[in-house]
Design a protein around this motif. Structure first.
Motif, PDB file in Angstrom:
ATOM      1  N   GLN A  47       0.818  -1.223   0.000  1.00 15.27           N
ATOM      2  CA  GLN A  47       0.000   0.000   0.000  1.00 15.27           C
ATOM      3  C   GLN A  47       0.851   1.273   0.000  1.00 15.27           C
ATOM      4  O   GLN A  47       0.525   2.257   0.647  1.00 15.27           O
ATOM      5  CB  GLN A  47      -0.940   0.014   1.208  1.00 15.27           C
ATOM      6  CG  GLN A  47      -1.983  -1.091   1.169  1.00 15.27           C
ATOM      7  CD  GLN A  47      -2.997  -0.972   2.287  1.00 15.27           C
ATOM      8  OE1 GLN A  47      -2.831  -1.567   3.342  1.00 15.27           O
ATOM      9  NE2 GLN A  47      -4.045  -0.189   2.061  1.00 15.27           N
ATOM     10  N   HIS A  50      -1.271   3.999  -1.640  1.00 14.99           N
ATOM     11  CA  HIS A  50      -2.684   3.916  -1.313  1.00 14.99           C
ATOM     12  C   HIS A  50      -3.303   5.262  -0.937  1.00 14.99           C
ATOM     13  O   HIS A  50      -4.517   5.442  -1.072  1.00 14.99           O
ATOM     14  CB  HIS A  50      -2.897   2.926  -0.171  1.00 14.99           C
ATOM     15  CG  HIS A  50      -4.235   2.263  -0.197  1.00 14.99           C
ATOM     16  ND1 HIS A  50      -4.619   1.389  -1.186  1.00 14.99           N
ATOM     17  CD2 HIS A  50      -5.298   2.357   0.637  1.00 14.99           C
ATOM     18  CE1 HIS A  50      -5.849   0.963  -0.958  1.00 14.99           C
ATOM     19  NE2 HIS A  50      -6.291   1.536   0.131  1.00 14.99           N
ATOM     20  N   TYR A  51      -2.508   6.205  -0.471  1.00 16.49           N
ATOM     21  CA  TYR A  51      -3.031   7.509  -0.065  1.00 16.49           C
ATOM     22  C   TYR A  51      -2.370   8.668  -0.815  1.00 16.49           C
ATOM     23  O   TYR A  51      -2.578   9.821  -0.455  1.00 16.49           O
ATOM     24  CB  TYR A  51      -2.855   7.698   1.448  1.00 16.49           C
ATOM     25  CG  TYR A  51      -3.638   6.687   2.248  1.00 16.49           C
ATOM     26  CD1 TYR A  51      -5.005   6.826   2.444  1.00 16.49           C
ATOM     27  CD2 TYR A  51      -3.015   5.568   2.786  1.00 16.49           C
ATOM     28  CE1 TYR A  51      -5.738   5.896   3.161  1.00 16.49           C
ATOM     29  CE2 TYR A  51      -3.733   4.626   3.512  1.00 16.49           C
ATOM     30  CZ  TYR A  51      -5.090   4.801   3.690  1.00 16.49           C
ATOM     31  OH  TYR A  51      -5.809   3.870   4.393  1.00 16.49           O
ATOM     32  N   LYS A  63      -5.918   1.381  -5.194  1.00 23.62           N
ATOM     33  CA  LYS A  63      -7.279   1.238  -4.696  1.00 23.62           C
ATOM     34  C   LYS A  63      -7.968   0.005  -5.300  1.00 23.62           C
ATOM     35  O   LYS A  63      -8.784  -0.655  -4.633  1.00 23.62           O
ATOM     36  CB  LYS A  63      -8.092   2.492  -5.037  1.00 23.62           C
ATOM     37  CG  LYS A  63      -7.641   3.750  -4.310  1.00 23.62           C
ATOM     38  CD  LYS A  63      -7.861   3.652  -2.813  1.00 23.62           C
ATOM     39  CE  LYS A  63      -7.535   4.974  -2.125  1.00 23.62           C
ATOM     40  NZ  LYS A  63      -7.704   4.890  -0.652  1.00 23.62           N
ATOM     41  N   LYS A 120     -10.818   0.162   2.742  1.00 21.12           N
ATOM     42  CA  LYS A 120      -9.568   0.164   3.500  1.00 21.12           C
ATOM     43  C   LYS A 120      -9.343  -1.131   4.265  1.00 21.12           C
ATOM     44  O   LYS A 120      -8.217  -1.413   4.695  1.00 21.12           O
ATOM     45  CB  LYS A 120      -9.534   1.347   4.464  1.00 21.12           C
ATOM     46  CG  LYS A 120     -10.544   1.307   5.585  1.00 21.12           C
ATOM     47  CD  LYS A 120     -10.387   2.544   6.440  1.00 21.12           C
ATOM     48  CE  LYS A 120     -11.404   2.574   7.572  1.00 21.12           C
ATOM     49  NZ  LYS A 120     -11.283   3.809   8.379  1.00 21.12           N
ATOM     50  N   GLN A 411      -3.393   0.836   7.127  1.00 22.13           N
ATOM     51  CA  GLN A 411      -2.704   0.155   6.034  1.00 22.13           C
ATOM     52  C   GLN A 411      -2.547  -1.322   6.383  1.00 22.13           C
ATOM     53  O   GLN A 411      -1.435  -1.808   6.614  1.00 22.13           O
ATOM     54  CB  GLN A 411      -1.343   0.792   5.769  1.00 22.13           C
ATOM     55  CG  GLN A 411      -1.427   2.175   5.127  1.00 22.13           C
ATOM     56  CD  GLN A 411      -0.055   2.779   4.867  1.00 22.13           C
ATOM     57  OE1 GLN A 411       0.676   3.092   5.784  1.00 22.13           O
ATOM     58  NE2 GLN A 411       0.279   2.931   3.600  1.00 22.13           N
TER      59      GLN A 411
END
Length: 450
Positions: A47, A50-51, A63, A120, A411
């Protein structure tokens, strides 16, 4: 009578040497392809993107990654005898099946919005998916370690490059506009990125320096930590990393030296704590005010969010037991709208955030999974005396210790990566003896497969 002529000898031809060379080249190509596939997939399992919404292609792929890897997750969950499988399936059933229904009741989410909040939690399936991928790729343990540790080195190189070369205009003050390059009045410019590869690289240096007798690696540890202090600037994460690194060094020492180091550490702990408290001014009347000022605005944001979350849970027993679920930024209902506070983020509340979203039942399940993962990886590391597997166990300990500030559900793919690697490397290390050839691969069907 004429003598019989001897039968003609059959000509026996040795296999052409070029055939063996072609097989070796073909095996090397397959091994390189498998290595590239693992190198490509590893950051998405961990991840890393991921953000990072300022990097749209890898962000969107990250995602979608749980759903793209869902066939592998099914294979790992059904066809492989992975340890802790039932525990993970129970956790997934609660987080993905039960919690969305709670959010519909407690927060007024629509069905699609409630299902969207589970995104998530889906990376918990990475334990099954990565284990299945490792089984199918069948790479030797040293190749898997090399891929992971290369990303660890790249993490620190990237921290330095981004911090020194990125122009000031790239740094943003609002996390909504970007997470990678941030600026705030307390810490100035900083690079906020995933540290899973970097932290495990540090823990590996500590473990291997003692277990493999490579003492010079100890000199690299303060360099890596200094880079984090100057560029990453996450105080809790770095402080816990120092503690876990020291723990790894001490626990890797031989028995007598280990006991001596533990005794010295306990003896030095009390004066060090007193010194830190005095530096923070905790012995004065305004000690706690000084501490709050030193921690900056992030503490006040967490305090406000914690007060709002606790007030919303109130004295409702069902909310404390089962949680209230969550919302998405794009849903018809958001927590910011409910609380009237734009800086409310469940992920910033540590265990209170986990209880808020999943209840005490969910929090206990998440904690049990992490504690079990730590025990499992540590046992496998001690059984094999492999510094890399022990470093993986150190990272699970790091996750548990930082969970007071950073939510373990933020995460969860990191836990799946660590656990899948530890299980694979320890199983393959026992089952497949080392063969000195570049093209060697591990038999695909022999480890943990039905």
């Amino acid at each position: 009578m004429t003598a019989l002529a001897p039968p003609p000898r059959r000509k026996v031809e040795m296999p052409l040497r070029q055939h063996s060379r072609s097989r070796a080249r073909r095996g090397a190509r397959i091994s390189k392809t498998a290595t590239f596939a693992l190198a490509f997939a590893m950051p998405f399992f961990a991840q890393v993107f991921h953000y990072l919404n300022e990097l749209p292609p890898p962000y969107l792929l990250s995602k979608a990654w749980p759903f793209l890897m869902f066939p592998l997750s099914l294979y790992g969950a059904i066809r492989m005898r992975l340890p802790g499988r039932n525990l993970f399936l129970l956790l997934l059933a609660y987080l993905l099946g039960f919690t969305p229904l709670v959010s519909i009741i407690q927060l007024g989410n629509g069905l699609l919005d409630a299902l969207a909040t589970t995104v998530k939690a889906w990376p918990f399936t990475y334990y099954f998916a990565l284990a299945a991928m490792l089984s199918l790729l069948a790479l030797p343990p040293e190749r898997v370690r090399a891929v992971f540790l290369s990303y660890g080195i790249a993490t620190f190189v990237l921290l330095v490059l981004l911090y020194t070369l990125a122009p000031r205009s790239w740094f943003v003050t609002d996390p909504i506009n970007g997470k990678l390059l941030q600026y705030d009045t307390d810490r100035g410019r900083r690079v906020y990125m995933s540290m899973i590869f970097g932290m495990i690289f540090i823990f590996y240096l500590a473990r291997s320096a003692i277990l493999e007798g490579k003492r010079l690696r100890l000199l690299l540890i303060p360099v890596c930590l200094l880079i984090q202090v100057l560029t990453y600037k996450q105080r809790t994460a770095i402080a816990v990393a120092v503690l876990v690194t020291a723990y790894g060094i001490v626990m890797s020492l031989p028995g007598r030296l280990r006991r001596l180091a533990i005794g010295l550490g306990i003896g030095m702990m009390v004066p060090m704590l007193l010194l830190v408290a005095a530096k923070l001014g905790l012995f004065g009347g305004a000690g706690w005010d000084t501490l709050e000022q030193s921690l900056g605005g992030s503490l006040s944001v967490r305090q406000n969010s914690s007060a709002l979350a606790a007030r919303f849970l109130g004295d409702d027993t069902l909310r404390w037991i089962f949680g209230v679920g969550a919302t998405t930024r794009f849903g018809s209902v958001t927590l910011a709208d409910i609380f009237g506070y734009s800086q409310f983020f469940v992920s910033d509340l540590g265990w209170l955030g986990v209880v808020f979203e999943y209840g005490l039942i969910g929090a206990i399940l998440v904690l049990v999974v992490h504690v079990w993962a730590y025990v499992t990886t540590a046992r496998r590391g001690m059984a094999t005396r492999d510094p890399f597997i022990l470093a993986l166990s150190d990272y699970v300990l790091y996750l548990i210790l930082t969970s007071a500030v950073y939510s373990l559900v933020l995460q969860p793919g990191e836990l799946g990566v660590v656990l899948a690697l530890a299980v694979y490397l320890s199983a393959v290390g026992r089952a497949a003896p080392a063969v000195p050839t570049v093209a060697r691969t591990v038999p695909r069907r022999h480890w943990l497969a039905r």
